[in-house]
Scaffold this motif. Structure first.
Motif, PDB file in Angstrom:
ATOM      1  N   GLN A 298       0.827  -1.204   0.000  1.00 52.80           N
ATOM      2  CA  GLN A 298       0.000   0.000   0.000  1.00 52.80           C
ATOM      3  C   GLN A 298       0.862   1.255   0.000  1.00 52.80           C
ATOM      4  OE1 GLN A 298      -2.822  -0.064   3.239  1.00 52.80           O
ATOM      5  NE2 GLN A 298      -4.334  -1.087   1.968  1.00 52.80           N
ATOM      6  N   ARG A 299       1.919   1.224   0.785  1.00 49.63           N
ATOM      7  CA  ARG A 299       2.808   2.390   0.849  1.00 49.63           C
ATOM      8  C   ARG A 299       3.431   2.671  -0.526  1.00 49.63           C
ATOM      9  NH1 ARG A 299       4.705   0.818   6.701  1.00 49.63           N
ATOM     10  NH2 ARG A 299       3.774   2.518   7.898  1.00 49.63           N
ATOM     11  N   ALA A 300       3.734   1.610  -1.263  1.00 50.42           N
ATOM     12  CA  ALA A 300       4.313   1.784  -2.601  1.00 50.42           C
ATOM     13  C   ALA A 300       3.306   2.428  -3.546  1.00 50.42           C
ATOM     14  CB  ALA A 300       4.773   0.431  -3.147  1.00 50.42           C
ATOM     15  N   VAL A 301       2.047   1.974  -3.473  1.00 50.01           N
ATOM     16  CA  VAL A 301       0.982   2.566  -4.306  1.00 50.01           C
ATOM     17  C   VAL A 301       0.812   4.037  -3.953  1.00 50.01           C
ATOM     18  CG1 VAL A 301      -1.503   2.549  -4.756  1.00 50.01           C
ATOM     19  CG2 VAL A 301      -0.245   0.396  -4.669  1.00 50.01           C
ATOM     20  N   LEU A 302       0.811   4.325  -2.668  1.00 52.61           N
ATOM     21  CA  LEU A 302       0.616   5.695  -2.203  1.00 52.61           C
ATOM     22  C   LEU A 302       1.787   6.588  -2.612  1.00 52.61           C
ATOM     23  CD1 LEU A 302      -1.653   7.025  -0.615  1.00 52.61           C
ATOM     24  CD2 LEU A 302      -0.242   6.838   1.431  1.00 52.61           C
ATOM     25  N   ALA A 303       3.002   6.046  -2.540  1.00 52.79           N
ATOM     26  CA  ALA A 303       4.177   6.825  -2.922  1.00 52.79           C
ATOM     27  C   ALA A 303       4.110   7.238  -4.386  1.00 52.79           C
ATOM     28  CB  ALA A 303       5.446   6.016  -2.655  1.00 52.79           C
ATOM     29  N   LYS A 304       3.623   6.331  -5.244  1.00 50.25           N
ATOM     30  CA  LYS A 304       3.504   6.661  -6.663  1.00 50.25           C
ATOM     31  C   LYS A 304       2.464   7.756  -6.871  1.00 50.25           C
ATOM     32  CE  LYS A 304       2.535   4.806 -11.250  1.00 50.25           C
ATOM     33  NZ  LYS A 304       1.752   6.026 -11.574  1.00 50.25           N
ATOM     34  N   ALA A 305       1.301   7.624  -6.174  1.00 50.37           N
ATOM     35  CA  ALA A 305       0.254   8.633  -6.304  1.00 50.37           C
ATOM     36  C   ALA A 305       0.751   9.989  -5.814  1.00 50.37           C
ATOM     37  CB  ALA A 305      -0.983   8.205  -5.520  1.00 50.37           C
ATOM     38  N   ALA A 306       1.470   9.980  -4.700  1.00 53.79           N
ATOM     39  CA  ALA A 306       2.002  11.230  -4.153  1.00 53.79           C
ATOM     40  C   ALA A 306       3.002  11.864  -5.115  1.00 53.79           C
ATOM     41  CB  ALA A 306       2.647  10.967  -2.797  1.00 53.79           C
ATOM     42  N   LYS A 307       3.813  11.015  -5.744  1.00 55.37           N
ATOM     43  CA  LYS A 307       4.787  11.526  -6.714  1.00 55.37           C
ATOM     44  C   LYS A 307       4.072  12.171  -7.894  1.00 55.37           C
ATOM     45  CE  LYS A 307       8.787  10.133  -9.483  1.00 55.37           C
ATOM     46  NZ  LYS A 307       9.675   9.010  -9.880  1.00 55.37           N
ATOM     47  N   ASP A 308       2.992  11.534  -8.363  1.00 59.89           N
ATOM     48  CA  ASP A 308       2.220  12.100  -9.467  1.00 59.89           C
ATOM     49  C   ASP A 308       1.648  13.473  -9.105  1.00 59.89           C
ATOM     50  OD1 ASP A 308       2.693   9.901 -11.054  1.00 59.89           O
ATOM     51  OD2 ASP A 308       0.794   8.891 -10.545  1.00 59.89           O
ATOM     52  N   LEU A 309       1.362  13.663  -7.815  1.00 63.40           N
ATOM     53  CA  LEU A 309       0.787  14.915  -7.344  1.00 63.40           C
ATOM     54  C   LEU A 309       1.854  15.925  -6.931  1.00 63.40           C
ATOM     55  CD1 LEU A 309      -2.125  13.480  -5.143  1.00 63.40           C
ATOM     56  CD2 LEU A 309      -2.370  14.702  -7.334  1.00 63.40           C
ATOM     57  N   GLY A 310       3.115  15.497  -6.939  1.00 62.09           N
ATOM     58  CA  GLY A 310       4.188  16.382  -6.518  1.00 62.09           C
ATOM     59  C   GLY A 310       4.264  16.554  -5.023  1.00 62.09           C
ATOM     60  N   ILE A 311       3.749  15.546  -4.280  1.00 67.76           N
ATOM     61  CA  ILE A 311       3.752  15.600  -2.822  1.00 67.76           C
ATOM     62  C   ILE A 311       4.911  14.769  -2.305  1.00 67.76           C
ATOM     63  CG2 ILE A 311       2.457  15.085  -0.714  1.00 67.76           C
ATOM     64  CD1 ILE A 311      -0.098  15.234  -2.356  1.00 67.76           C
ATOM     65  N   THR A 312       5.664  15.339  -1.385  1.00 71.30           N
ATOM     66  CA  THR A 312       6.768  14.610  -0.771  1.00 71.30           C
ATOM     67  C   THR A 312       6.514  14.491   0.732  1.00 71.30           C
ATOM     68  OG1 THR A 312       8.008  16.671  -0.480  1.00 71.30           O
ATOM     69  CG2 THR A 312       8.456  15.377  -2.463  1.00 71.30           C
ATOM     70  N   PRO A 313       7.083  13.477   1.376  1.00 67.50           N
ATOM     71  CA  PRO A 313       6.905  13.346   2.827  1.00 67.50           C
ATOM     72  C   PRO A 313       7.359  14.608   3.540  1.00 67.50           C
ATOM     73  CG  PRO A 313       7.876  11.359   1.925  1.00 67.50           C
ATOM     74  CD  PRO A 313       7.900  12.377   0.827  1.00 67.50           C
ATOM     75  N   LYS A 314       6.592  15.015   4.527  1.00 62.92           N
ATOM     76  CA  LYS A 314       6.887  16.263   5.262  1.00 62.92           C
ATOM     77  C   LYS A 314       7.993  16.051   6.286  1.00 62.92           C
ATOM     78  CE  LYS A 314       2.183  17.976   4.621  1.00 62.92           C
ATOM     79  NZ  LYS A 314       2.510  19.061   3.722  1.00 62.92           N
TER      80      LYS A 314
END
Length: 314
Positions: A298-314
């Motif tokens: 799940q974390r891998a799926v979420l990381a890809k979605a976040a990357k597509d949105l330009g979101i990085t871990p805070k």
């Protein structure tokens, strides 16, 4: 002689695993009473109380995007105080919150219990029959449709998916999922991804319809509803994993023993699985390794979605 001296040290962990619990156990929940996770926790607590010969207390601590409950669990540093929660309560936190008061390693997976059924629903009068119809309709009306979302992993995934396929649907944030589903039924919102249980009253009232589930497998409660993969959008696949977590200091053999006990009571009592299915969950017991693997996926799926949105871990 050395073997004789060190043998007792190596025997401590297995003995501790066999003697646990030595007192009452507490399950802290990120969700409130009546939620699918709450019902599952109470069903297991009733059976495990008899198996462990110790009482199990359920403590609901909803709010704060799950952080209130997680903080209470982490702060306890007690192997008799466990967290019972969906993984979506925390895997999105690194992308959403500054200065998180806990680390991912503070939550050691013990046992996967079930997969919450996550549905993608639309108003009954929206002229669509499939998820692909929604995509095509939104493509002809860029920016004119709305989708409802709450903070969390599912929203990051859904928003990332929309961007990846080039579809412009405006997000309307909500704090209360009931308000969101009511607005969906009234047509003020056109798409809503949520736990099926939240949408079910309006589905039964004939005001909204569910087009697909994000789970990897169809739900027996709604067998005619396809998965997102079957609908042609495998990138939206995510199970609502629900399970039990312990402190990182909990020995592996104890976690495995607890997981085995949970599987045993679920196998021995069909009522547990029946009730889980009735509350729009898919029984899916698994041990620490299986649960950890599911969460990592799940974390891998979420990381890809976040990357597509330009979101990085805070």
């Amino acid at each position: 002689m050395l073997a004789a001296w060190f043998a007792p040290l190596f025997a401590v962990a297995p003995v501790a695993a066999q003697s646990w619990p030595t007192r009452s156990v507490k399950f802290i929940l990120t969700l409130g009473p009546g939620s699918g996770a709450d019902i599952g926790a109470r069903l297991l607590a009733d059976r495990l109380t008899k198996k462990w010969d110790q009482p199990i207390v359920i403590e609901n601590r909803p709010g704060g995007d799950g952080i209130l409950a997680i903080n209470a669990f982490v702060s306890a540093q007690d192997d008799h105080i466990l967290l019972f929660a969906p993984s979506s309560s925390f895997i999105g936190h690194p992308y959403q919150h500054d200065n998180l008061p806990y680390k991912p390693d503070d939550l050691a997976p013990i046992a996967r219990v079930s997969n919450t059924v996550i549905g993608i629903s639309v108003p009954m009068d929206l002229p669509v029959k499939t998820l692909r119809d929604v995509v095509e309709l939104a493509s002809t009306k860029p920016g004119q449709l709305n989708w409802a979302g709450l903070t969390g992993a599912l929203d990051i995934m859904f928003e990332g998916w929309l961007k990846s396929i080039g579809v412009d649907i405006k997000k309307v944030p909500y704090r209360n999922p009931v308000d969101a589903v009511n607005d969906l039924a009234a047509g003020r919102v056109q798409v809503y991804e949520s736990a099926y249980a939240i949408a079910r009253p309006q589905i039964q009232a004939g005001k909204i319809k569910v087009l697909a589930v994000t789970n990897t497998a169809r739900a027996s409660a709604i067998p005619d509803v396809p998965t997102v993969a079957e609908a042609g959008y495998a990138a939206l696949t995510m199970d609502g994993l629900v399970g039990l977590f312990g402190p990182p200091t909990m020995p592996k053999d104890l976690r495995e023993r607890i997981a085995a006990d949970i599987r045993a009571v679920m196998d021995a009592d069909p009522l547990i699985n029946d009730r889980l299915i009735m509350t729009a969950q898919i029984p899916n017991p698994g041990g620490p390794a299986e649960f950890t693997k599911s969460i990592d996926e799940q974390r891998a799926v979420l990381a890809k979605a976040a990357k597509d949105l330009g979101i990085t871990p805070k």
